[in-house]
Design a protein around this motif. Structure first.
Motif, short mmCIF file in Angstrom:
data_model
loop_
_atom_site.label_atom_id
_atom_site.label_comp_id
_atom_site.label_asym_id
_atom_site.label_seq_id
_atom_site.Cartn_x
_atom_site.Cartn_y
_atom_site.Cartn_z
N HIS A 95 0.81 -1.22 0.00
CA HIS A 95 0.00 0.00 0.00
C HIS A 95 0.85 1.27 0.00
CE1 HIS A 95 0.26 -1.68 4.04
NE2 HIS A 95 0.22 -0.47 4.52
N LYS B 66 -18.22 4.00 7.63
CA LYS B 66 -19.54 4.14 6.99
C LYS B 66 -20.00 2.82 6.36
CE LYS B 66 -18.83 8.99 5.65
NZ LYS B 66 -17.46 9.06 5.01
N THR C 122 -17.62 -1.91 8.45
CA THR C 122 -17.26 -1.79 9.87
C THR C 122 -18.42 -1.18 10.66
OG1 THR C 122 -16.25 0.36 9.35
CG2 THR C 122 -14.78 -1.56 9.45
N LYS C 123 -19.14 -0.24 10.03
CA LYS C 123 -20.30 0.36 10.72
C LYS C 123 -21.38 -0.69 10.92
CE LYS C 123 -23.58 4.30 10.29
NZ LYS C 123 -24.04 3.94 11.59
N PHE D 265 -11.37 -2.40 15.61
CA PHE D 265 -11.65 -1.40 14.57
C PHE D 265 -12.78 -0.46 15.00
CE2 PHE D 265 -15.52 -3.36 13.04
CZ PHE D 265 -15.33 -4.73 13.16
N PHE E 59 -7.09 -5.25 8.23
CA PHE E 59 -6.95 -4.95 9.65
C PHE E 59 -5.64 -5.55 10.16
CE2 PHE E 59 -11.00 -3.07 10.01
CZ PHE E 59 -11.91 -3.84 9.30
N HIS F 49 -11.67 -6.36 4.16
CA HIS F 49 -11.06 -5.11 4.60
C HIS F 49 -9.78 -5.39 5.38
CE1 HIS F 49 -14.45 -2.49 3.49
NE2 HIS F 49 -15.11 -3.61 3.58
N ASP G 273 2.25 3.54 9.57
CA ASP G 273 1.18 2.71 9.02
C ASP G 273 0.35 3.61 8.13
OD1 ASP G 273 -1.61 1.01 10.54
OD2 ASP G 273 -0.69 0.91 8.59
N THR H 93 -3.40 -0.83 17.14
CA THR H 93 -3.22 -2.20 16.63
C THR H 93 -1.88 -2.34 15.88
OG1 THR H 93 -4.31 -1.68 14.54
CG2 THR H 93 -5.71 -2.51 16.32
N ARG I 288 -2.54 3.42 6.95
CA ARG I 288 -3.95 3.04 6.78
C ARG I 288 -4.83 4.21 6.44
NH1 ARG I 288 -5.48 0.75 12.63
NH2 ARG I 288 -3.46 -0.24 12.43
#
Ligand SMILES: Cc1cc2nc3c(=O)[nH]c(=O)nc-3n(C[C@H](O)[C@H](O)[C@H](O)COP(=O)(O)OP(=O)(O)OC[C@H]3O[C@@H](n4cnc5c(N)ncnc54)[C@H](O)[C@@H]3O)c2cc1C
Length: 591
Positions: free
Chosen positions: A185, A386, A389-390, A382, A368, A366, A587, A432, A589
């Motif tokens: 990434h 939206k 995860t929501k 987490f 993690f 996703h 990280d 994390t 993310r």
């Protein structure tokens, strides 16, 4: 490939072959101007193919030496080189934040070199001229031939040649990661900008040929009508429309409007459709598109294979079964969720998995980061956003079937020297990323100082990782500072637990409070002054290099990058003073 331009192959003569282009009739039987123009078209194309060959040789050459450098053990030269890079190229390219977002100078420098290199090859090897040539079938009618043709071809060829690189930069099962040691990434920035470059090249290629076929060639409108009806042209239009859609749906605006998951799925599908249409438009250059399609398919095939390796089990009756893993779900307030389960999978500290919440099918996965060190127990934390995860955060699920793919990324501790000092700075669920680092090092032979600064909204958020905090405290190796930002301001906003062998218990300087919260949150924000956190830590260590791990909001990463850069002194590192070397591992993310 059909005959191009004004060559009439029916009246015999020899042909010459040109990689990625149509054959050429020789000797040229047209008027002088048209023959000179054809010399420019074919010569310009052949040189263009040589240039993209040089480009790819350069890319492969750089990757080869990078692979050597990455596998080289840490030497005086490599330590000094990394200190120079940290000192001058780690800080954010602030002036370009409006365009590049929060990106390091290094990423922008690499992009600038790439654009410089491509610009040279876009304009070199073409002599810029205009020829007025007679139209054989229409006496008295003249074409305006120009180097716009060869140039528009050139920019099209380079756009094709960049496609495999764009796919490589976006691959999760990344060959580039294996070679360079950089997590996949981290290539996102270059993938995004290569997308912009290919889009721009394709638009300029189209505009160039529209001007030629609709304006400069005669008689009109018959030439233009004839041109647009050709199969390769229809595919050209289709390819451009798909590319514009691909680009348009990748904008931040579209991601916010249609959701990140829609963006991801549309991106995959439009990418493969675009590659198909590109072959339809110019099959002569499929030498670049076929490998791109293979890389695209390989990336997805390996992902499926890895998930199958983790979840496919041979049952006692000898039958095979794809079994999900049941995770225990713990809900904390403020939409925080913790997953705990046991499995056979192992990973290196710093690696992450793609997790599919398989209670509602498995179309989404996703990334993690396990907050535990590698072992039978795996735990994730987490915050509900939206999307998926929501959905889980809003649910009352107590258990959840999950599918894992991975691990991905690189170990972030394997290159640490024994006396390395480690400072971990994080906010919220960013814990994390840094917790496994400390859990591993606190139980290792490392002699360096270990410190954690964790910024959370409320003091009770520490419940998320109560078990792991106890494990850390039990090692008595780590200085833990927890800063709460949304609890009423009082002495307890900063809570420092020093390990028995550190004498430093002065409290952490806080940034001046800001009052940006909405009406709901009438409390004030107190963020720690991260620059002084780094400064205090580095100046508190007397020997050994320092590595700072940071994970959290992008502003936090920017602040820490600046300070880490400031503390690198390459000249001292060259003289062997390791304490003048500060590395940063962050990280991405939130990129
Ligand atoms: C390497 C890595 C490790 C991560 N580890 C953690 C962790 O340990 N704990 C944690 O809370 N969050 C972690 N995240 C972020 C987490 O992946 C996203 O918050 C999550 O994917 C959001 O899902 P959603 O459907 O709710 O997203 P949405 O609400 O639809 O999207 C919100 C944002 O999440 C990101 N996102 C969404 N889907 C993906 C995806 N499939 N791949 C990458 N990014 C995505 C995008 O930036 C998007 O803008 C990590 C991200 C990465 C890249």
């Amino acid at each position: 490939m059909e005959a191009r331009h004004i060559q009439d192959f029916s009246d015999g003569g020899n042909v010459t072959y040109h990689w990625g282009y149509a054959e050429r009739q020789v000797p040229c039987k047209n008027d002088v101007g048209s023959c000179e123009y054809l010399d420019e078209v074919y010569g310009g194309h052949d040189r263009g193919m040589v240039y993209v060959g040089i480009f790819w040789t350069t890319v492969i050459g750089i990757l080869f030496f990078w692979a050597l450098f990455h596998r080289m053990s840490s030497t005086r030269l490599s330590r000094t080189a990394s200190s120079i890079s940290n000192r001058y190229l780690l800080p954010e390219f602030k002036r370009g934040r409006w365009l590049f977002g929060r990106t390091t100078r290094l990423q922008v420098l690499v992009l600038a070199i790439l654009i410089g290199y491509l610009s040279i090859f876009t304009f070199a090897g073409i002599s810029y001229k205009i020829w007025i040539t007679p139209v054989k079938a229409h006496p008295g009618v003249y074409n305006t031939r120009s180097s716009l043709g060869p140039w528009s071809d050139r920019i099209g060829v380079i756009a094709y040649a960049l496609t495999p690189l764009s796919i490589l930069l976006a691959s999760r099962e990344s060959l580039l990661s294996v070679i360079t040691g950089l997590p996949y990434h981290h290539f996102n920035f270059l993938h995004r900008w290569l997308g912009h470059i290919i889009m721009l090249q394709s638009v300029l290629h189209t505009i160039g040929w529209c001007i030629i076929e609709i304006k400069l060639y005669q008689p009109q409108p018959s030439v233009a009508t004839e041109w647009i009806k050709q199969t390769y042209m229809i595919w050209g239009v289709v390819a451009l429309i798909i590319l514009l859609l691909l680009w348009g749906l990748s904008t931040r605006y579209a991601q916010r409007k249609f959701g990140y998951e829609f963006f991801r799925k549309a991106h995959w599908i439009l990418a493969i459709l675009y590659m198909g249409a590109a072959i339809g438009h110019w099959s002569g250059l499929q030498c670049f598109i076929i490998p791109s399609m293979l890389l695209w398919a390989l990336d997805r095939g390996i992902r499926l294979g890895r998930a199958a390796l983790i979840h496919y089990q041979i049952m006692p009756d000898g039958k095979g079964l794809f079994k999900t893993i049941d995770a225990k779900v713990t809900h904390f307030d403020e939409e925080i969720v913790r997953l705990d389960f046991t499995s056979q999978v192992r990973w290196s500290t710093g690696q992450h998995f793609y997790v599919t919440f398989a209670d509602k099918g498995f179309w989404q996965s996703h990334p993690f980061t396990p907050l535990s060190v590698s072992g039978p127990r795996q735990a994730y934390l987490f915050r509900g956003k939206k999307g998926e995860t929501k959905r889980i955060a809003d649910s009352t699920l107590a258990t959840l079937p999950v599918i894992l793919t991975g691990p991905y990324g690189q170990s972030v501790t394997e290159k640490l020297e024994d006396d390395c000092n480690v400072l971990c700075i994080t906010g919220g669920t960013g814990i994390t990323f840094v917790l496994p680092v400390l859990l591993e090092l606190a139980n290792s032979t490392t002699t360096g100082s270990l410190e954690l600064v964790w910024v959370i909204r409320h003091d009770h958020d520490r419940k998320w990782i109560a078990r792991e905090l106890d494990l850390l405290r039990a090692t008595d190796r780590v200085k833990i500072t927890i800063v709460t930002t949304r609890d009423p301001l009082s002495l307890s906003n900063v809570n420092t637990e020093s390990n028995s062998n550190s004498d430093d218990d002065k409290s952490l300087p806080l940034q001046t409070p800001t009052t940006e919260l909405s009406e709901k949150d009438t409390q004030t924000h107190h963020r720690p002054d991260l620059a002084s956190v780094v400064r205090d830590f580095v100046s508190s260590t007397d020997k050994g290099a320092t590595t700072v791990y940071v994970s959290g909001p992008s502003g936090m990463i920017t602040d820490v990058r600046e300070e880490v850069a400031r503390y690198n002194d390459p000249a001292k590192v060259w003289k062997g003073q390791q304490e003048a070397r500060v590395e940063l591992i962050h990280d991405e993310r939130l990129e």
